[in-house]
Design an enzyme around this catalytic site. Structure first.
Site, PDB file in Angstrom:
ATOM      1  N   GLU A 255       0.878  -1.156   0.000  1.00 16.28           N
ATOM      2  CA  GLU A 255       0.000   0.000   0.000  1.00 16.28           C
ATOM      3  C   GLU A 255       0.923   1.216   0.000  1.00 16.28           C
ATOM      4  O   GLU A 255       1.812   1.314   0.843  1.00 16.28           O
ATOM      5  CB  GLU A 255      -0.861  -0.015   1.264  1.00 16.28           C
ATOM      6  CG  GLU A 255      -2.001   0.951   1.185  1.00 16.28           C
ATOM      7  CD  GLU A 255      -2.856   0.965   2.453  1.00 16.28           C
ATOM      8  OE1 GLU A 255      -2.825  -0.007   3.234  1.00 16.28           O
ATOM      9  OE2 GLU A 255      -3.540   1.973   2.646  1.00 16.28           O
TER      10      GLU A 255
ATOM     11  N   ARG B  62       4.686 -13.458   9.631  1.00 16.35           N
ATOM     12  CA  ARG B  62       5.250 -12.131   9.533  1.00 16.35           C
ATOM     13  C   ARG B  62       6.646 -12.119  10.121  1.00 16.35           C
ATOM     14  O   ARG B  62       6.914 -12.821  11.091  1.00 16.35           O
ATOM     15  CB  ARG B  62       4.359 -11.215  10.383  1.00 16.35           C
ATOM     16  CG  ARG B  62       4.037  -9.931   9.783  1.00 16.35           C
ATOM     17  CD  ARG B  62       3.108  -9.156  10.712  1.00 16.35           C
ATOM     18  NE  ARG B  62       3.316  -7.755  10.443  1.00 16.35           N
ATOM     19  CZ  ARG B  62       2.831  -7.143   9.371  1.00 16.35           C
ATOM     20  NH1 ARG B  62       2.099  -7.798   8.496  1.00 16.35           N
ATOM     21  NH2 ARG B  62       3.087  -5.872   9.170  1.00 16.35           N
TER      22      ARG B  62
ATOM     23  N   LYS C 237       4.095   0.695   9.383  1.00 14.55           N
ATOM     24  CA  LYS C 237       4.242   1.989   8.740  1.00 14.55           C
ATOM     25  C   LYS C 237       3.604   3.091   9.581  1.00 14.55           C
ATOM     26  O   LYS C 237       4.096   4.210   9.619  1.00 14.55           O
ATOM     27  CB  LYS C 237       3.611   1.940   7.349  1.00 14.55           C
ATOM     28  CG  LYS C 237       4.550   1.327   6.321  1.00 14.55           C
ATOM     29  CD  LYS C 237       3.920   1.288   4.957  1.00 14.55           C
ATOM     30  CE  LYS C 237       2.937   0.138   4.887  1.00 14.55           C
ATOM     31  NZ  LYS C 237       2.442  -0.090   3.511  1.00 14.55           N
TER      32      LYS C 237
HETATM   33  P1  ATP Z   1       2.515  -2.286   7.830  1.00 16.43           P
HETATM   34  O1  ATP Z   1       1.689  -2.825   8.949  1.00 16.43           O
HETATM   35  O2  ATP Z   1       3.931  -2.120   8.160  1.00 16.43           O
HETATM   36  O3  ATP Z   1       1.914  -1.067   7.230  1.00 16.43           O
HETATM   37  P2  ATP Z   1       1.365  -3.780   5.786  1.00 16.43           P
HETATM   38  O4  ATP Z   1       1.258  -5.252   5.746  1.00 16.43           O
HETATM   39  O5  ATP Z   1       0.130  -3.040   6.055  1.00 16.43           O
HETATM   40  O6  ATP Z   1       2.521  -3.418   6.754  1.00 16.43           O
HETATM   41  P3  ATP Z   1       1.535  -3.456   3.002  1.00 16.43           P
HETATM   42  O7  ATP Z   1       2.058  -2.343   2.221  1.00 16.43           O
HETATM   43  O8  ATP Z   1       0.083  -3.727   2.954  1.00 16.43           O
HETATM   44  O9  ATP Z   1       1.980  -3.204   4.485  1.00 16.43           O
HETATM   45  O10 ATP Z   1       2.354  -4.781   2.725  1.00 16.43           O
HETATM   46  C1  ATP Z   1       2.773  -5.222   1.466  1.00 16.43           C
HETATM   47  C2  ATP Z   1       3.138  -6.665   1.575  1.00 16.43           C
HETATM   48  O11 ATP Z   1       4.234  -6.821   2.487  1.00 16.43           O
HETATM   49  C3  ATP Z   1       2.003  -7.505   2.106  1.00 16.43           C
HETATM   50  O12 ATP Z   1       1.919  -8.684   1.336  1.00 16.43           O
HETATM   51  C4  ATP Z   1       2.408  -7.803   3.508  1.00 16.43           C
HETATM   52  O13 ATP Z   1       1.875  -9.027   3.951  1.00 16.43           O
HETATM   53  C5  ATP Z   1       3.920  -7.826   3.421  1.00 16.43           C
HETATM   54  N1  ATP Z   1       4.541  -7.522   4.707  1.00 16.43           N
HETATM   55  C6  ATP Z   1       4.417  -6.384   5.409  1.00 16.43           C
HETATM   56  N2  ATP Z   1       5.072  -6.471   6.574  1.00 16.43           N
HETATM   57  C7  ATP Z   1       5.638  -7.688   6.612  1.00 16.43           C
HETATM   58  C8  ATP Z   1       6.443  -8.385   7.559  1.00 16.43           C
HETATM   59  N3  ATP Z   1       6.794  -7.816   8.712  1.00 16.43           N
HETATM   60  N4  ATP Z   1       6.840  -9.636   7.262  1.00 16.43           N
HETATM   61  C9  ATP Z   1       6.489 -10.203   6.099  1.00 16.43           C
HETATM   62  N5  ATP Z   1       5.735  -9.612   5.167  1.00 16.43           N
HETATM   63  C10 ATP Z   1       5.297  -8.370   5.408  1.00 16.43           C
HETATM   64 MG    MG Z   2      -1.533  -3.201   4.729  1.00 15.44          MG
END
Ligand code: ATP
Ligand code: MG
Length: 558
Positions: free
Chosen positions: A39, A263, A273
């Protein structure tokens, strides 16, 4: 592009590789197509790097491809700056997406599909308040109850949906819900919301839309449009899989499948984020690319090598168990990578003057030292040796404890690639801090030609005082004092107040005046350092990437 292969034909496969091999063998899929779906509401962090390595790595291993898809379904938090930053970070990490797509590219198609479901009586417009919807939803142990709007006719719903889209209703006035199962034990299946009204400007579609699809009503559809074979996400999305499958089945579109792995978490930092944005906005760090941040931009500025990050992300594996990985393991991989490529240089962070009284005034000689013993091809360089030198304050003690092998009155030490010196006396400031150490050197002890017969334990680095140049050095420590700050109520309480220490008057060898941003060095005995973009000609700034040893773990044990 270089990638690590950690598993050859005989190595054990991780569970995703097993799934892929099975799918290829049985013919469920012909080619692997994965996607990385960030995102664009912030910069990528090392958790994303893990996901990137999993997605791109899996496709590469099996001759497939990977799309980058910006999951830009929430207009209020997304920005073009993040889109550019994310693409840049992915390329830096060493990957090239087969395609760059945006979920917003599919808004028209997704809307058509919504109309299709409404027409079939499988979705309805609900005017209940969020509170009413929550009450009717029930609890995990109690079934939910039907909304009074659940049985509106498809014709009326089609009209209402169209009026939602054209902007007749204000934000939050109503939602479109899928008609799935209000009694399902999986709460996500209790008539999930598909569209909400949001009169907001979108970074790509502008003001075309005032309804935006929810994650569950966009992700699987986007996967299907692209023909994604393996849609890999983190474990918290496991309960969403039933809904992912339900939408795809109702629409009879390409059957993408979702798979979940755990994760990735890292000690002494936070990895959301939202939290990272707080650190930036409230000025706890100097921007998204502050070298203390767990962002890829921060790690790049800190001096981490992308290949080391890939190696690390691969080595920690892919599992379904929750895990918290030690920062020291990441640092181990960073050292491994830098050790091979970083040229060695001498720098003195806290200078103490040394006068070699038996070395003639005005004399100077060039002494050779290796640029990188790990890589003989990098050759040698010559350092000027003179009567007045700098050594580290740390390398001298007036009253040393037993087994102190560096310099002390009456003691001897070797100056690296130079001579053995003996300390004769010390001169101190009014406050008792040593300011000059008077020594004599042993002319026959020159490195490589030593006929002195003397044996000394300690070897220290040094600079010719006359030739040394001033530089700024920034020393970084972990950003948080707690191992897992993210689980605390107020994660900012455990910020490490000394995570940045600026040394504005470090001394370095003259060669370090001509450096370019991003260049990496090992300062002998001190650690790995990287030239910061804040550097200007004649005023270099060095970031300490990582120390040579895990000093922190040692200090904690004391
Ligand atoms: P955040 O909570 O940090 O905003 P998010 O999952 O909301 O993380 P996205 O931009 O939606 O952020 O994530 C893009 C991809 O990265 C998704 O497929 C998500 O599952 C993966 N991802 C994000 N954080 C992790 C993590 N700590 N370990 C493994 N994969 C991750
Ligand atoms: Mg997300």
């Amino acid at each position: 592009m270089s990638t690590e292969k950690t598993s050859g034909p005989n190595d054990s496969l991780n569970f995703l590789e097993e799934i892929v091999e099975d799918d290829l063998r049985t013919g469920r899929v012909e080619h692997i197509l994965t996607r990385f779906p960030p995102e664009p509401n912030g910069y990528l962090h090392i958790g994303h790097a893990k996901s990137i390595v999993v997605n791109f790595g899996l496709a590469q291993k099996y001759g497939g491809k990977t799309n980058l898809r910006f999951d830009d379904t929430n207009p209020s938090t997304e920005e073009q700056e993040y889109v550019d930053g994310i693409l840049n970070d992915i390329r830096w990490l060493g990957y090239n997406p087969a395609n760059v797509f945006f979920a917003s590219d599919y808004f028209d198609q997704i809307y058509e599909w919504a109309k299709h479901l409404v027409g079939e009586g499988k979705a309805y417009v609900d005017f209940s308040t969020p509170e009413e919807i929550a009450v009717l939803k029930g609890t995990p142990t109690e079934p939910g109850k039907d909304s009074p709007y659940r049985n509106t006719s498809p014709e009326e719903n089609l009209d209402l949906l169209e009026r939602m889209r054209t902007g007749e209703f204000p934000d939050g006035h109503c939602v479109l819900r899928a008609k799935v199962d209000m009694t399902s034990p999986n709460m996500l299946l209790r008539d999930p919301i598909m569209y909400r009204i949001k009169h907001a400007h979108h970074h790509r579609t502008g003001d075309k839309w005032c309804i935006y699809p929810m994650y569950d009503w966009a992700h699987g559809q986007s996967d299907s449009i692209e023909g994604i074979t393996h849609s890999i996400c983190t474990l918290e999305f496991a309960p969403h899989r039933a809904l992912y499958d339900w939408f795809i089945e109702q629409l009879s579109i390409y059957p993408s499948h979702q798979y979940e792995f755990s994760r990735f978490n890292l000690t002494y930092t936070v990895m959301s984020k939202r939290k990272l944005l707080q650190l930036v906005r409230e000025g706890h760090v100097n921007g998204w690319d502050d070298p203390r941040m767990p962002t890829l931009a921060g790690m790049r500025r800190r001096g981490f090598l992308p290949e080391s990050l890939r190696e690390f992300a691969t080595r920690i594996g892919v599992t379904k168990r929750e895990n918290l990985i030690e920062l020291s393991l990441l640092e181990f991989h960073i050292r491994e990578g830098l050790n091979k490529i970083a040229l060695r240089r001498f720098a003195v962070l806290d200078p103490l003057k040394v006068v070699i009284e038996n070395y003639p005034e005005g004399q100077m000689e060039w002494l050779e030292t290796e640029n990188n013993p790990e890589d003989p091809e990098t050759g040698k360089r010559a350092l000027p040796f003179t009567r007045e030198l700098f050594i580290e304050q740390d390398d001298f003690m007036e009253n040393p404890p037993p087994k102190y092998f560096r310099l002390f009155p009456g003691g001897m030490v070797r100056l690296k690639s130079a001579f053995i010196i003996r300390c004769d006396r010390v001169e101190k400031d009014a406050d008792g801090k040593p300011n000059t150490v008077y020594c004599s050197y042993v002319p026959e002890s020159r490195s490589g030609q030593d006929t002195s017969g003397l044996k000394v334990q300690g070897v220290i680095h040094w600079l010719s005082a006359e030739h040394a140049k001033q530089a700024e050095v920034r020393l970084y420590d972990r950003l948080f004092q707690l191992e897992n700050p993210g689980v605390e109520d107020d994660f900012k309480k455990s910020l490490n107040p000394t995570s940045l220490q600026v040394i504005s008057h470090a001394m370095v060898e003259p060669a370090l005046m001509e450096v370019t941003s991003g260049e990496k060095f090992q300062f002998t005995r001190l650690g790995y350092f990287c030239v910061d973009p804040d550097s200007t000609p004649g005023n270099p700034v060095f970031n300490r990437t990582v120390t040579l040893k895990d000093a922190w773990a040692k200090a904690q044990k004391k």
